[in-house]
Design a protein around this motif. Structure first.
Motif, PDB file in Angstrom:
ATOM      1  N   LEU A 190       0.884  -1.162   0.000  1.00 35.35           N
ATOM      2  CA  LEU A 190       0.000   0.000   0.000  1.00 35.35           C
ATOM      3  C   LEU A 190       0.922   1.212   0.000  1.00 35.35           C
ATOM      4  CD1 LEU A 190      -2.861   1.252   0.163  1.00 35.35           C
ATOM      5  CD2 LEU A 190      -2.726   1.052   2.653  1.00 35.35           C
ATOM      6  N   MET A 191       0.864   2.006  -1.075  1.00 35.60           N
ATOM      7  CA  MET A 191       1.850   3.077  -1.196  1.00 35.60           C
ATOM      8  C   MET A 191       1.230   4.454  -1.395  1.00 35.60           C
ATOM      9  SD  MET A 191       3.580   2.063  -4.882  1.00 35.60           S
ATOM     10  CE  MET A 191       4.613   3.527  -4.992  1.00 35.60           C
ATOM     11  N   ILE A 192       1.756   5.404  -0.620  1.00 33.13           N
ATOM     12  CA  ILE A 192       1.426   6.818  -0.785  1.00 33.13           C
ATOM     13  C   ILE A 192       2.472   7.399  -1.720  1.00 33.13           C
ATOM     14  CG2 ILE A 192       1.360   9.070   0.361  1.00 33.13           C
ATOM     15  CD1 ILE A 192       0.704   7.580   2.992  1.00 33.13           C
ATOM     16  N   GLU A 193       2.043   8.096  -2.745  1.00 39.09           N
ATOM     17  CA  GLU A 193       3.031   8.642  -3.669  1.00 39.09           C
ATOM     18  C   GLU A 193       2.463   9.807  -4.466  1.00 39.09           C
ATOM     19  OE1 GLU A 193       6.181   9.477  -4.577  1.00 39.09           O
ATOM     20  OE2 GLU A 193       6.317   7.524  -3.595  1.00 39.09           O
ATOM     21  N   HIS A 194       3.284  10.841  -4.617  1.00 40.58           N
ATOM     22  CA  HIS A 194       2.896  11.953  -5.487  1.00 40.58           C
ATOM     23  C   HIS A 194       3.424  11.749  -6.910  1.00 40.58           C
ATOM     24  CE1 HIS A 194       0.968  14.502  -2.525  1.00 40.58           C
ATOM     25  NE2 HIS A 194       1.990  14.325  -1.694  1.00 40.58           N
ATOM     26  N   VAL A 195       4.370  10.804  -7.055  1.00 38.77           N
ATOM     27  CA  VAL A 195       4.896  10.514  -8.393  1.00 38.77           C
ATOM     28  C   VAL A 195       3.914   9.569  -9.081  1.00 38.77           C
ATOM     29  CG1 VAL A 195       6.836   9.598  -9.728  1.00 38.77           C
ATOM     30  CG2 VAL A 195       7.258  10.781  -7.556  1.00 38.77           C
ATOM     31  N   LEU A 196       2.973  10.171  -9.827  1.00 35.70           N
ATOM     32  CA  LEU A 196       1.862   9.418 -10.407  1.00 35.70           C
ATOM     33  C   LEU A 196       2.327   8.324 -11.364  1.00 35.70           C
ATOM     34  CD1 LEU A 196      -1.342   9.745 -10.358  1.00 35.70           C
ATOM     35  CD2 LEU A 196       0.023  11.317  -8.987  1.00 35.70           C
ATOM     36  N   GLN A 197       3.369   8.634 -12.107  1.00 37.03           N
ATOM     37  CA  GLN A 197       3.932   7.689 -13.074  1.00 37.03           C
ATOM     38  C   GLN A 197       4.282   6.357 -12.370  1.00 37.03           C
ATOM     39  OE1 GLN A 197       7.786   9.122 -13.473  1.00 37.03           O
ATOM     40  NE2 GLN A 197       8.599   7.294 -14.477  1.00 37.03           N
ATOM     41  N   ALA A 198       4.767   6.447 -11.147  1.00 37.77           N
ATOM     42  CA  ALA A 198       5.131   5.250 -10.399  1.00 37.77           C
ATOM     43  C   ALA A 198       3.888   4.490  -9.967  1.00 37.77           C
ATOM     44  CB  ALA A 198       5.977   5.622  -9.190  1.00 37.77           C
ATOM     45  N   ILE A 199       2.906   5.218  -9.466  1.00 33.25           N
ATOM     46  CA  ILE A 199       1.641   4.592  -9.061  1.00 33.25           C
ATOM     47  C   ILE A 199       1.027   3.852 -10.252  1.00 33.25           C
ATOM     48  CG2 ILE A 199      -0.742   5.101  -8.406  1.00 33.25           C
ATOM     49  CD1 ILE A 199       0.759   5.590  -6.013  1.00 33.25           C
ATOM     50  N   MET A 200       1.056   4.514 -11.410  1.00 32.79           N
ATOM     51  CA  MET A 200       0.477   3.910 -12.617  1.00 32.79           C
ATOM     52  C   MET A 200       1.229   2.626 -12.996  1.00 32.79           C
ATOM     53  SD  MET A 200      -1.708   6.382 -13.540  1.00 32.79           S
ATOM     54  CE  MET A 200      -2.065   6.470 -15.264  1.00 32.79           C
ATOM     55  N   ALA A 201       2.548   2.636 -12.786  1.00 36.02           N
ATOM     56  CA  ALA A 201       3.373   1.493 -13.204  1.00 36.02           C
ATOM     57  C   ALA A 201       3.285   0.319 -12.230  1.00 36.02           C
ATOM     58  CB  ALA A 201       4.834   1.931 -13.349  1.00 36.02           C
ATOM     59  N   ILE A 202       2.928   0.601 -10.981  1.00 39.15           N
ATOM     60  CA  ILE A 202       2.996  -0.439  -9.952  1.00 39.15           C
ATOM     61  C   ILE A 202       1.621  -0.948  -9.516  1.00 39.15           C
ATOM     62  CG2 ILE A 202       3.722  -0.913  -7.569  1.00 39.15           C
ATOM     63  CD1 ILE A 202       5.957   1.239  -8.029  1.00 39.15           C
ATOM     64  N   CYS A 203       0.647  -0.028  -9.402  1.00 35.26           N
ATOM     65  CA  CYS A 203      -0.592  -0.358  -8.687  1.00 35.26           C
ATOM     66  C   CYS A 203      -1.724  -0.817  -9.595  1.00 35.26           C
ATOM     67  CB  CYS A 203      -1.055   0.854  -7.880  1.00 35.26           C
ATOM     68  SG  CYS A 203       0.178   1.389  -6.680  1.00 35.26           S
TER      69      CYS A 203
END
Ligand SMILES: Nc1ncnc2c1ncn2[C@@H]1O[C@H](COP(=O)(O)OP(=O)(O)OP(=O)(O)O)[C@@H](O)[C@H]1O
Ligand SMILES: [Mg+2]
Length: 243
Positions: free
Chosen positions: A192-205
């Motif tokens: 479960l990750m909090i992140e402002h780097v959207l590109q990372a959220i898109m790639a992982i979640c």
């Protein structure tokens, strides 16, 4: 739902007149990677602080692997299998990288040899093994971020809570960190990750929850969420285009 590793129901916390988290309902399936996003001050870290036992909820429940852990102290939550990183990294600067990670290992054993073995495995995974004997205070920011992840992994979590582990990294370092988080997720650790780097959220979640002023305003796949008008208004801004 037997497949949930984590589920919160009506999770709420008030600080005086401020309701920092307001009836939050979310879940993470076993093996899943889920994102938690939203503007500054939305309550993301506060949610992690409740899940990891640092704050006691005013109301609601936290269920981890089928067990109600609401209000359980942080060290017990850790032993149950929830690891976390902190937004503001705080290694023991005078201690070596290895010693810092061994602190996490002691969640499971009293034996130094055993804790050292766990720590070395984790340092290999996060690729800090070559600098295991360096003092934590001498690390670069990306190395500190990896150390923070390593400390959490050494507690052998079933679920890891990552609070902005990509903040301050350059694009190359972000790409490397994305690979690392995927690798961790592949070892059967739910994320479960909090992140402002959207590109990372898109790639992982596979799914994302969006918080604003303590309330969930959207949830769904990365694609659904980034097209949601409420999310664009509250967080992404009109200029945002999903890449
Ligand atoms: N211990 C506390 N006492 C009083 N208010 C608090 C406490 N902890 C958090 N808050 C408040 O709760 C709100 C949510 O803060 P939180 O740190 O969870 O936001 P966040 O979503 O993590 O923001 P950021 O993206 O900037 O890290 C803020 O208004 C904050 O001031
Ligand atoms: Mg925060």
């Amino acid at each position: 739902m037997g497949d949930n590793v984590l589920e919160t129901s009506d999770l709420t916390i008030r600080f005086g007149g401020l309701t920092a988290i307001d009836h939050l309902n979310l879940y993470v399936n076993k093996g899943e990677a889920v994102g938690l996003i939203g503007p500054n001050g939305a309550g993301k870290t506060t949610a992690f602080n409740m899940i990891s036992g640092i704050y006691k909820p005013t109301k609601g429940h936290i269920i981890f692997q089928g067990e109600d852990i609401t209000g359980m102290p942080a060290n017990e939550v850790c032993k149950k299998g929830i690891g976390r990183t902190f937004q503001v990294v705080k290694p023991f600067g005078g201690m070596t990288v290895l010693e810092n990670v061994m602190v996490g290992g002691f969640a499971h054993t009293r034996k130094t040899s055993e804790s050292s073995k766990i720590a070395k495995e984790v340092l290999h995974l996060v690729e800090l093994d070559k600098i295991a004997n360096r003092k934590a205070k001498d690390l670069t920011l990306p190395q500190r971020k990896r150390l923070e992840i390593a400390k959490a992994l050494a507690t052998k979590p079933k679920l890891i809570l990552l609070d902005e582990v990509l903040a301050g990294l350059n694009p190359t370092e972000i790409e490397e960190a994305i690979l690392l988080i995927r690798k961790i997720n592949d070892t059967n650790v739910s994320v479960l990750m909090i992140e402002h780097v959207l590109q990372a959220i898109m790639a992982i979640c596979s799914r994302i929850y969006v918080l604003d002023y303590g309330k969930l305003i959207a949830t769904g796949s990365p694609d659904e969420v980034t097209k949601n008008p409420d999310v664009i208004k509250a967080y992404l801004g009109d200029d945002y285009e999903a890449t």
